[in-house]
Design a protein around this motif. Structure first.
Motif, mmCIF file in Angstrom:
data_model
loop_
_atom_site.group_PDB
_atom_site.id
_atom_site.type_symbol
_atom_site.label_atom_id
_atom_site.label_comp_id
_atom_site.label_asym_id
_atom_site.label_seq_id
_atom_site.Cartn_x
_atom_site.Cartn_y
_atom_site.Cartn_z
ATOM 1 N N SER A 182 1.151 22.987 -13.641
ATOM 2 C CA SER A 182 1.394 21.818 -12.812
ATOM 3 C C SER A 182 0.106 21.369 -12.137
ATOM 4 O O SER A 182 -0.119 20.181 -11.959
ATOM 5 C CB SER A 182 2.441 22.131 -11.764
ATOM 6 O OG SER A 182 1.983 23.158 -10.935
ATOM 7 N N GLU A 194 12.133 14.264 -19.587
ATOM 8 C CA GLU A 194 13.313 14.651 -20.364
ATOM 9 C C GLU A 194 14.558 14.002 -19.762
ATOM 10 O O GLU A 194 15.453 13.571 -20.452
ATOM 11 C CB GLU A 194 13.484 16.178 -20.349
ATOM 12 C CG GLU A 194 12.387 16.910 -21.103
ATOM 13 C CD GLU A 194 12.373 18.395 -20.771
ATOM 14 O OE1 GLU A 194 13.383 18.919 -20.259
ATOM 15 O OE2 GLU A 194 11.328 19.014 -21.024
ATOM 16 N N TYR A 221 5.151 19.168 -6.974
ATOM 17 C CA TYR A 221 4.737 18.533 -8.221
ATOM 18 C C TYR A 221 5.938 17.847 -8.838
ATOM 19 O O TYR A 221 7.058 17.974 -8.352
ATOM 20 C CB TYR A 221 4.161 19.587 -9.183
ATOM 21 C CG TYR A 221 5.213 20.458 -9.815
ATOM 22 C CD1 TYR A 221 5.833 21.461 -9.094
ATOM 23 C CD2 TYR A 221 5.624 20.239 -11.134
ATOM 24 C CE1 TYR A 221 6.825 22.229 -9.655
ATOM 25 C CE2 TYR A 221 6.623 21.010 -11.694
ATOM 26 C CZ TYR A 221 7.220 22.004 -10.956
ATOM 27 O OH TYR A 221 8.208 22.757 -11.514
ATOM 28 N N THR A 281 8.576 17.297 -11.826
ATOM 29 C CA THR A 281 9.109 18.032 -12.963
ATOM 30 C C THR A 281 9.451 17.056 -14.088
ATOM 31 O O THR A 281 9.572 15.858 -13.857
ATOM 32 C CB THR A 281 10.395 18.800 -12.584
ATOM 33 O OG1 THR A 281 11.448 17.861 -12.443
ATOM 34 C CG2 THR A 281 10.220 19.588 -11.320
ATOM 35 N N PRO A 282 9.622 17.571 -15.298
ATOM 36 C CA PRO A 282 10.036 16.700 -16.413
ATOM 37 C C PRO A 282 11.427 16.111 -16.212
ATOM 38 O O PRO A 282 11.840 15.269 -16.980
ATOM 39 C CB PRO A 282 10.028 17.633 -17.626
ATOM 40 C CG PRO A 282 9.196 18.793 -17.230
ATOM 41 C CD PRO A 282 9.321 18.933 -15.762
ATOM 42 N N ASN A 285 10.900 15.736 -7.575
ATOM 43 C CA ASN A 285 9.757 16.266 -6.844
ATOM 44 C C ASN A 285 10.095 17.697 -6.483
ATOM 45 O O ASN A 285 10.946 17.948 -5.650
ATOM 46 C CB ASN A 285 9.504 15.476 -5.570
ATOM 47 C CG ASN A 285 9.299 14.018 -5.857
ATOM 48 O OD1 ASN A 285 10.015 13.174 -5.377
ATOM 49 N ND2 ASN A 285 8.322 13.735 -6.687
ATOM 50 N N ALA A 286 9.434 18.605 -7.132
ATOM 51 C CA ALA A 286 9.749 20.017 -6.913
ATOM 52 C C ALA A 286 8.906 20.555 -5.780
ATOM 53 O O ALA A 286 7.787 20.106 -5.553
ATOM 54 C CB ALA A 286 9.477 20.811 -8.174
#
Lengths: 282, 196
Positions: A2, A28, A116, A118-119, A123-124
């Motif tokens: 990431s 995804e 960051y 994620t696909p 927002n992780a």
């Protein structure tokens, strides 16, 4: 990974705006919501469900007044008439949680890449990596990131209440930032069972705790990349599109109520709200 | 050289011999690595975890040729591999080896209606989501790997259990161990796939 993603892609974070790939990811899924404020009755069931689902500590009145509450999902109240304490028309409610922005302002400022994209279009927040600089929280226009100023484990879940904690996500301790995850643990379960059955995820596989608890079904959750999902249909019907904000677009019909909060800040939020309709305006 | 010094010297020579020659010889008898997997790298010397009954994995795997997933049956369909219920043990041990002290201890538990309080040996921290099911699906089901040899896949993280009595942790199971394997075998690299 990431970190490299952020370093490599930061320069084109907001470029490529007109294309499908707005942002910096090969998505995804892009999970999103549609919240109808006309149906919302401000009952706080979503907030309560979130507390139960996501191991949120109850901080107590004193900390709450200091602005240290940990409600990932909160109901904001707005009064039309500010002079009256109980105006005739009552309050407007807006459930406010992390908007999972496509071009999130919280992400690029993290010094350690603990937050960051994620696909899945979320927002992780990686708790183990977070060093508690609180820069992300200060950079968030929605004020939906919450910092653990204290360790609430002992005070919030004294024995035997700790048995009620959800084992699918960790209990955060002092010094880390946390935020709404769109119930990533539920998404994970749905993905696992879809993989087990060798199929793609379909609309309705995941439902977040807030959407599940809502007594009036004001919250619709789903994948906005799936054109047949309920949330996609709602976005389409109310003429709200993903992507950058250029100017306020006129709706084709006056009755169309969709909007995104702080759209003009160009953060590409994943949550669409539907304006409340006032009796007097009908 | 005084007598005690001589003794100390002899002991150290003996210890050196054990570590230099005997131990590597035992670890050389490692499991074969399945051809379709690049194995994770790392060694760990775990502490011995005392169990209520010294369950002999070696007897069951080597001599009886019982598959890992006969007892750890949830491995292929859930996140945790699971410890078999006492009824599963008793399925065989009502009849087999009933004169052995360990089986008699097991029967005692069974008759009291209690489970032995097995201790967890391979434990990942609470902030990690690890699913046995997904790994079995990728490396066994999807890869058409014979299920009879599943211990070779299990052994990548659990070591050579067939050489142990009570299971011991011989792989580090830390983030580096996981990530190196994920990178080598094209596993997901997204933080939220494993961290929760």
């Amino acid at each position: 990974m990431s970190l490299s993603n952020i370093l490599d892609n930061l320069s084109r974070f907001r470029q490529d705006a007109e294309s499908e790939r707005y942002g910096h990811h090969d998505y995804e899924h892009r999970f999103g919501m549609a919240i109808d404020l006309d149906i919302c009755i401000g009952c706080n069931a979503c907030s309560t469900a979130c507390y139960a689902e996501n191991n949120l500590p109850v901080v107590g009145k004193d900390y709450f007044e200091q602005g240290q509450a940990m409600h990932w999902m909160r109901i904001e109240r707005y009064w039309d008439d500010e002079e009256l304490e109980h105006p005739e028309r009552g309050a407007s409610f807006i459930p406010m949680m992390c908007q999972q922005c496509g071009a999130a302002t919280c992400e690029p400022v993290c010094p350690v890449a603990a937050t960051y994209h994620t696909p899945d279009g979320l927002n992780a927040q990686v708790y183990n990596r977070c060093i508690g600089s609180r820069y992300c929280s200060n950079n968030c226009p929605f004020r939906v990131r919450y910092f653990n100023f204290w360790s609430f484990y002992e005070s919030s879940w004294p024995e035997p209440l700790n048995q009620q904690l959800n084992p699918d996500l960790s209990v955060r301790d002092k010094g880390v930032m946390e935020k709404c995850t769109f119930c990533i643990q539920r998404i994970r379960v749905a993905k696992d069972s879809a993989a087990r059955e060798e199929r793609n995820m379909i609309d309705g596989d995941v439902i977040t705790a807030c959407a599940q608890a809502c007594p009036t079904n004001a919250i619709v959750f789903g994948d906005t990349m799936d054109p047949t999902s309920q949330v996609s249909l709602a976005w389409k019907k109310h003429e709200v599109k993903r992507g950058p904000y250029t100017h306020k677009e006129a709706k084709s019909d006056e009755e169309i109520r969709g909007y995104r909060v702080f759209d003009e800040l160009n953060v590409d939020p994943s949550v669409m709200y539907l304006e409340r309709v006032r009796d007097s305006e009908v | 050289m005084t007598a005690t010094k001589k003794m100390k010297f002899m002991v150290s020579v003996f210890a050196f011999a054990v570590f230099a020659f005997v131990l590597p010889a035992t670890s050389l008898a490692d499991l074969p690595v399945p051809a379709h997997i690049i194995p994770p790298v790392g060694e760990h010397s775990g502490e011995h975890v005392p169990q209520p009954i010294d369950f002999p994995h070696d007897r069951h795997v080597n001599d009886m040729k019982i598959n890992c997933m006969y007892c750890h049956t949830y491995a292929r369909r859930s996140a945790v591999a699971g410890i078999p219920p006492t009824s599963k043990c008793m399925g065989c041990h009502k009849m087999i080896a009933t004169d052995k002290p360990r089986i008699q201890k097991l029967t005692e538990y069974w008759e009291k209606g209690e489970s032995p309080k097995w201790k967890k040996v391979h434990d990942v921290p609470d902030y990690v989501h690890f699913s046995h099911e997904k790994h079995i699906r990728k490396f066994v089901d999807k890869a058409d790997f014979p299920v009879e040899d599943v211990q070779q896949v299990c052994g990548l993280c659990h070591g050579e259990v067939k050489a142990m009595t009570v299971a011991e942790k011989v792989k580090p199971l830390n983030m580096g161990f996981c990530v190196r394997c994920h990178e080598a075998n094209d596993g997901p690299g997204d933080c939220w796939k494993c961290h929760k």
